[in-house]
Design a protein around this motif. Structure first.
Motif, PDB file in Angstrom:
ATOM      1  N   ASP A 235      -1.438  -5.879   0.096  1.00 39.44           N
ATOM      2  CA  ASP A 235      -1.872  -7.092   0.782  1.00 39.44           C
ATOM      3  C   ASP A 235      -2.865  -7.895  -0.046  1.00 39.44           C
ATOM      4  OD1 ASP A 235      -0.294  -6.622   3.037  1.00 39.44           O
ATOM      5  OD2 ASP A 235      -1.806  -5.319   3.925  1.00 39.44           O
ATOM      6  N   THR A 236      -3.644  -7.216  -0.895  1.00 40.13           N
ATOM      7  CA  THR A 236      -4.613  -7.941  -1.718  1.00 40.13           C
ATOM      8  C   THR A 236      -3.925  -8.725  -2.837  1.00 40.13           C
ATOM      9  OG1 THR A 236      -4.952  -5.941  -3.051  1.00 40.13           O
ATOM     10  CG2 THR A 236      -6.475  -6.315  -1.215  1.00 40.13           C
ATOM     11  N   LYS A 237      -2.939  -8.098  -3.473  1.00 45.94           N
ATOM     12  CA  LYS A 237      -2.226  -8.771  -4.563  1.00 45.94           C
ATOM     13  C   LYS A 237      -1.014  -9.554  -4.073  1.00 45.94           C
ATOM     14  CE  LYS A 237      -3.456  -5.234  -7.989  1.00 45.94           C
ATOM     15  NZ  LYS A 237      -2.915  -4.234  -8.951  1.00 45.94           N
ATOM     16  N   ARG A 238      -0.563  -9.231  -2.844  1.00 43.76           N
ATOM     17  CA  ARG A 238       0.674  -9.820  -2.310  1.00 43.76           C
ATOM     18  C   ARG A 238       1.847  -9.552  -3.256  1.00 43.76           C
ATOM     19  NH1 ARG A 238      -1.567 -15.769  -0.302  1.00 43.76           N
ATOM     20  NH2 ARG A 238      -3.266 -14.946   0.978  1.00 43.76           N
ATOM     21  N   GLU A 239       1.895  -8.318  -3.713  1.00 39.50           N
ATOM     22  CA  GLU A 239       2.951  -7.898  -4.628  1.00 39.50           C
ATOM     23  C   GLU A 239       3.486  -6.540  -4.188  1.00 39.50           C
ATOM     24  OE1 GLU A 239       1.569  -7.710  -8.606  1.00 39.50           O
ATOM     25  OE2 GLU A 239       0.845  -9.772  -8.674  1.00 39.50           O
ATOM     26  N   CYS A 240       4.654  -6.199  -4.710  1.00 42.82           N
ATOM     27  CA  CYS A 240       5.204  -4.859  -4.565  1.00 42.82           C
ATOM     28  C   CYS A 240       4.703  -4.045  -5.752  1.00 42.82           C
ATOM     29  CB  CYS A 240       6.727  -4.902  -4.544  1.00 42.82           C
ATOM     30  SG  CYS A 240       7.417  -5.712  -3.070  1.00 42.82           S
ATOM     31  N   VAL A 241       3.948  -3.005  -5.468  1.00 43.68           N
ATOM     32  CA  VAL A 241       3.285  -2.242  -6.520  1.00 43.68           C
ATOM     33  C   VAL A 241       3.674  -0.776  -6.396  1.00 43.68           C
ATOM     34  CG1 VAL A 241       1.349  -3.846  -6.653  1.00 43.68           C
ATOM     35  CG2 VAL A 241       1.241  -1.902  -5.093  1.00 43.68           C
ATOM     36  N   PRO A 242       3.452   0.038  -7.461  1.00 42.76           N
ATOM     37  CA  PRO A 242       3.699   1.479  -7.345  1.00 42.76           C
ATOM     38  C   PRO A 242       2.830   2.094  -6.257  1.00 42.76           C
ATOM     39  CG  PRO A 242       3.462   0.835  -9.646  1.00 42.76           C
ATOM     40  CD  PRO A 242       3.085  -0.355  -8.834  1.00 42.76           C
ATOM     41  N   GLU A 243       3.269   3.233  -5.743  1.00 42.07           N
ATOM     42  CA  GLU A 243       2.551   3.877  -4.647  1.00 42.07           C
ATOM     43  C   GLU A 243       1.125   4.236  -5.046  1.00 42.07           C
ATOM     44  OE1 GLU A 243       3.147   7.615  -1.541  1.00 42.07           O
ATOM     45  OE2 GLU A 243       4.611   7.218  -3.103  1.00 42.07           O
ATOM     46  N   CYS A 244       0.903   4.645  -6.312  1.00 46.07           N
ATOM     47  CA  CYS A 244      -0.429   4.941  -6.835  1.00 46.07           C
ATOM     48  C   CYS A 244      -0.746   3.992  -7.980  1.00 46.07           C
ATOM     49  CB  CYS A 244      -0.518   6.386  -7.335  1.00 46.07           C
ATOM     50  SG  CYS A 244      -0.535   7.623  -6.010  1.00 46.07           S
ATOM     51  N   PRO A 245      -2.044   3.722  -8.222  1.00 46.89           N
ATOM     52  CA  PRO A 245      -2.411   2.890  -9.379  1.00 46.89           C
ATOM     53  C   PRO A 245      -1.962   3.530 -10.695  1.00 46.89           C
ATOM     54  CG  PRO A 245      -4.259   3.115  -7.863  1.00 46.89           C
ATOM     55  CD  PRO A 245      -3.205   4.088  -7.409  1.00 46.89           C
ATOM     56  N   ALA A 246      -2.001   2.753 -11.740  1.00 51.59           N
ATOM     57  CA  ALA A 246      -1.580   3.235 -13.058  1.00 51.59           C
ATOM     58  C   ALA A 246      -2.437   4.407 -13.516  1.00 51.59           C
ATOM     59  CB  ALA A 246      -1.668   2.095 -14.076  1.00 51.59           C
ATOM     60  N   ASN A 247      -1.800   5.397 -14.173  1.00 53.09           N
ATOM     61  CA  ASN A 247      -2.457   6.582 -14.741  1.00 53.09           C
ATOM     62  C   ASN A 247      -3.112   7.469 -13.679  1.00 53.09           C
ATOM     63  OD1 ASN A 247      -1.854   5.654 -17.416  1.00 53.09           O
ATOM     64  ND2 ASN A 247      -3.601   4.275 -17.268  1.00 53.09           N
ATOM     65  N   CYS A 248      -2.625   7.368 -12.449  1.00 51.23           N
ATOM     66  CA  CYS A 248      -3.197   8.122 -11.345  1.00 51.23           C
ATOM     67  C   CYS A 248      -2.303   9.316 -11.019  1.00 51.23           C
ATOM     68  CB  CYS A 248      -3.356   7.213 -10.125  1.00 51.23           C
ATOM     69  SG  CYS A 248      -4.144   8.023  -8.731  1.00 51.23           S
TER      70      CYS A 248
ATOM     71  N   LEU B 280      -5.105   7.604  -2.580  1.00 57.52           N
ATOM     72  CA  LEU B 280      -5.172   7.326  -1.152  1.00 57.52           C
ATOM     73  C   LEU B 280      -4.175   6.238  -0.771  1.00 57.52           C
ATOM     74  CD1 LEU B 280      -9.045   7.313  -0.639  1.00 57.52           C
ATOM     75  CD2 LEU B 280      -7.433   9.111   0.004  1.00 57.52           C
ATOM     76  N   ASN B 281      -4.072   5.218  -1.611  1.00 61.61           N
ATOM     77  CA  ASN B 281      -3.119   4.123  -1.398  1.00 61.61           C
ATOM     78  C   ASN B 281      -2.851   3.473  -2.750  1.00 61.61           C
ATOM     79  OD1 ASN B 281      -5.369   2.306  -1.826  1.00 61.61           O
ATOM     80  ND2 ASN B 281      -5.934   2.689   0.310  1.00 61.61           N
ATOM     81  N   SER B 282      -2.177   2.346  -2.716  1.00 59.65           N
ATOM     82  CA  SER B 282      -1.786   1.691  -3.967  1.00 59.65           C
ATOM     83  C   SER B 282      -2.964   1.129  -4.740  1.00 59.65           C
ATOM     84  CB  SER B 282      -0.804   0.554  -3.668  1.00 59.65           C
ATOM     85  OG  SER B 282      -1.403  -0.420  -2.824  1.00 59.65           O
TER      86      SER B 282
END
Length: 319
Positions: A136-149, A153-155
């Motif tokens: 919702d913050t980026k208004r994008e479809c992102v991976p389930e976890c942040p990069a290199n994670c 807890l969330n994206s």
């Protein structure tokens, strides 16, 4: 006479017709110029009182803003959100993005979606494809976890990073940012620098622990460490310092009395030592005497044994 009158009437008609023609020409000119401004806004090449800029100077985009039933033209260096720039040889226009786009690169490629839809490969979608989650913050479809994670807890928030990365505020970093350092728990922690307090008072002037019997001595003062540094923090400065001091030389009170006591203690210390040495010499002498007596006894027993067995000695000699 009648001919002159007719000529005068014709002249009057011609003058009236000329005035009418001139008036009509001025009216047409005024009608053509109605709405044309002599002072255009900045960036306009041509403009109208009612419609603003009609054409723009080179490299500028013309953007139409609605004012009630009218559209007012303005010239801009770049198009506002919700529009993209389209250049052509004749003019440069700001064209509205698709209804789902907040900003776009062109008609078919969105850069940011409006609330309620999420960007994926330049398109705004109400739901994300498999393997991606909406942010919702980026208004994008992102991976389930942040990069290199490794786990999250969330994206947007990571709990544990992959090996070789350090966690800071829910994100994984290959190298910790400035003013942070890497910890053994694979986290970025703030760098802590040493802090010390104010200097204390100088001590009394002394020499070898005494404050009398000398002329030159030393004074010391100290300060406390308020905050110990982290491994990469600035180390602590010195917490103590010394300086030479000068006092009027004076005799220590009771010095002779102390000297006499010291001599007595020395004598008392020497007596036990002498006694111990005499005791050791006596023990050594007794030991030597005992060894000598034992040796004599052994020789006497040997001689007595030889006298009792003479036949044995004769047999041994015959053989």
């Amino acid at each position: 006479m009648q001919l002159q009158l007719i000529s005068f009437v014709l002249i009057l008609h011609c003058m009236e017709y000329a005035n009418c023609q001139q008036h009509a020409s001025r009216h047409r000119q005024h009608k053509q110029n109605v709405g044309v401004s002599t002072g255009c806004q900045s960036g306009c090449q041509t403009c109208s009182v009612y419609n603003g800029c009609l054409t723009c100077k080179p490299k500028l985009f013309i953007h139409l803003e609605r004012d009630g039933m009218r559209q007012i033209g303005v010239c801009l260096a770049s198009c506002p959100n919700g529009f993209y720039g389209m250049r052509s040889p004749d003019r440069n226009d700001c064209i509205k993005c698709g209804s789902e786009c907040d900003t776009c690169f062109n008609k078919n490629f969105c850069l940011r979606c409006r609330a309620g839809s999420y960007l994926h490969k330049g398109k705004c979608q109400e739901s994300c494809p498999e393997g991606l989650v909406p942010s919702d913050t980026k208004r994008e479809c992102v991976p389930e976890c942040p990069a290199n994670c490794d786990s999250c807890l969330n994206s947007d928030t990571c709990k544990k990073c992959l090996p070789g990365h350090y966690l800071l505020h829910g994100k994984c970093h290959h190298v910790c940012p400035e003013d942070y350092e890497m910890s053994e728990l694979m986290e970025c922690i703030p760098t802590v620098h040493c802090e010390v307090g104010e200097w204390g008072e100088w001590s009394a002037c002394s020499k070898s622990g005494k404050t009398c019997g000398f002329k030159w001595g030393q004074q010391t003062r100290t300060r406390e460490v308020l905050q110990n540094p982290s491994p990469n923090g600035n180390p602590c400065p010195s917490t103590s310092e010394e300086r030479e001091c000068f006092v009027k030389r004076r005799r220590c009170q009771g010095k002779r009395k102390e000297d006499r006591k010291g001599d007595k203690r020395n004598r008392n210390n020497r007596r036990p030592k002498a006694n111990r040495e005499r005791k050791k010499d006596h023990e050594r002498e007794m030991g030597d005497r005992e060894d000598s007596e034992n040796k004599n006894k052994t020789e006497q027993r040997h001689q007595r044994g030889q006298k009792r067995n003479p036949a044995t000695e004769e047999g041994a000699a015959a053989q």
